[in-house]
Design an enzyme around this catalytic site. Structure first.
Site, PDB file in Angstrom:
ATOM      1  CB  CYS A  44      -0.915  -0.026   1.225  1.00  0.00           C
ATOM      2  SG  CYS A  44      -1.827   1.507   1.492  1.00  0.00           S
ATOM      3  CE1 TYR A 175      -5.383   2.890  -5.257  1.00  0.00           C
ATOM      4  CE2 TYR A 175      -3.763   4.657  -5.251  1.00  0.00           C
ATOM      5  CZ  TYR A 175      -4.141   3.377  -4.896  1.00  0.00           C
ATOM      6  OH  TYR A 175      -3.280   2.570  -4.190  1.00  0.00           O
TER       7      TYR A 175
END
Length: 336
Positions: A44, A175
């Protein structure tokens, strides 16, 4: 827990647990060495910020770390890297258990990084943006000798402005492109991403670091996106105007940081690829994980030192990674 709105735009759920661990304990959670556990996944980018900052500041002993596996299901990140598939300190199989200990009706994202209060087993905060700032300011008593000033008072307003722009267009921008639900939304995110990268390249052409002449919080935040760019975002998220390796200034800047102790030695490319290509089945239905890219080029000379600057300012590099936190051989471009 994020969503795509009716116009096809990806929106990140920003309803974080915003309690803070502070030196004066004003939120009920005073800084105490060994009391808390920083839960991360090396996959992450948001968690990777905390891993880097913790290492640069030398907080390994004061703030122990738990590393979750690279993938998760709809319920939670899991501790499947640990013996018995349980975190050895918290005694839990899933990070979800620490969130439910905080609030049995918790209905938001089970995200990393998260700071867990070991005595109660509950999450204190998952506010990733504040966590690293607090490592610099609230945990200062426990910094190593020679820890760099990653959030110096005289540069905070400039760092904050840089972080906001980079978050909107780059960190979250990839994203917004990758999870867009409509062509127009994707194209808008794509254009903003590369326009910002072009502006950053212009800035970094004459400056070794983003703000000032030393590494700051701003560099950490940009790095965690750049280091994932060719492995994930270029293809998986369709951010494909150019690869990072085809953007000379940003590529040299990223290599400079990667080769700086505390950066590249925290990066696990295997976990990164496992996460994105396995978890995002709506984008990659068969879950096939690419073999490449070749990582050896991360160690090529960057020649950024010619721009001046002092990576750690008046401080010093961190000590070598402790063995139990080392990235496995084969998952990184660095030699063991």
């Amino acid at each position: 827990m994020s969503y795509v709105n009716p116009s096809g735009e990806y929106s990140r759920d920003s309803r974080y647990l915003t309690n803070r661990v502070t030196a004066d304990g004003r939120d009920g959670f005073p800084v105490e060495p060994g009391r808390y556990r920083l839960v991360v996944s090396r996959a992450c980018p948001w968690a990777s910020r905390a891993v880097i900052v913790r290492r640069l500041l030398g907080l390994e002993s004061a703030l122990p770390m738990a590393v979750a596996g690279p993938t998760h299901d709809e319920r939670s990140w899991t501790f499947n890297l640990d013996p018995g598939n349980r975190d050895p300190v918290l005694g839990i199989e899933r990070l979800q258990e620490a969130y439910l200990a905080r609030d049995p009706s918790y209905d938001r994202g089970i995200t990393v990084p998260a700071i867990v209060d070991v005595p109660t087993g509950m999450v204190v905060t998952n506010d990733f943006s504040q966590i690293t700032i607090d490592m610099s300011l609230e945990w200062a008593e426990y910094h190593r000798d020679g820890a760099p000033a990653l959030y110096p008072s005289d540069l905070r307003s400039e760092i904050d402005a840089m972080n906001e722009a980079v978050f909107k267009d780059v960190n979250n921008g990839v994203y917004r492109a990758g999870f867009a639900g409509a062509q127009e939304a994707y194209a808008e995110a794509y254009d903003r991403l590369f326009a910002r990268l072009d502006r950053l390249a212009e800035r970094l052409e004459a400056s070794r670091y983003l703000v000032g002449d030393t590494i700051t919080e701003a560099d950490v935040r940009l790095f965690t996106t750049l280091v994932r760019f060719d492995a994930v975002y270029h293809g998986h998220f369709k951010c494909n105007r150019q690869k990072l390796t085809e953007m000379p200034v940003l590529w040299a800047y990223a290599r400079d940081l990667f080769q700086t102790p505390g950066f590249g030695d925290t990066v696990d490319f295997d976990h990164i690829k496992q996460h994105y290509y396995t978890v995002h089945r709506d984008i990659n239905p068969r879950g096939i994980v690419p073999v490449g890219p070749d990582l050896s080029s991360w160690l090529e000379p960057h020649d950024r030192a010619a721009l001046g600057g002092r990576p750690f300012g008046d401080g010093t590099p961190p000590m070598p990674t402790v063995p139990e936190e080392a990235v496995p051989t084969g998952h990184t471009a660095l030699a063991p």
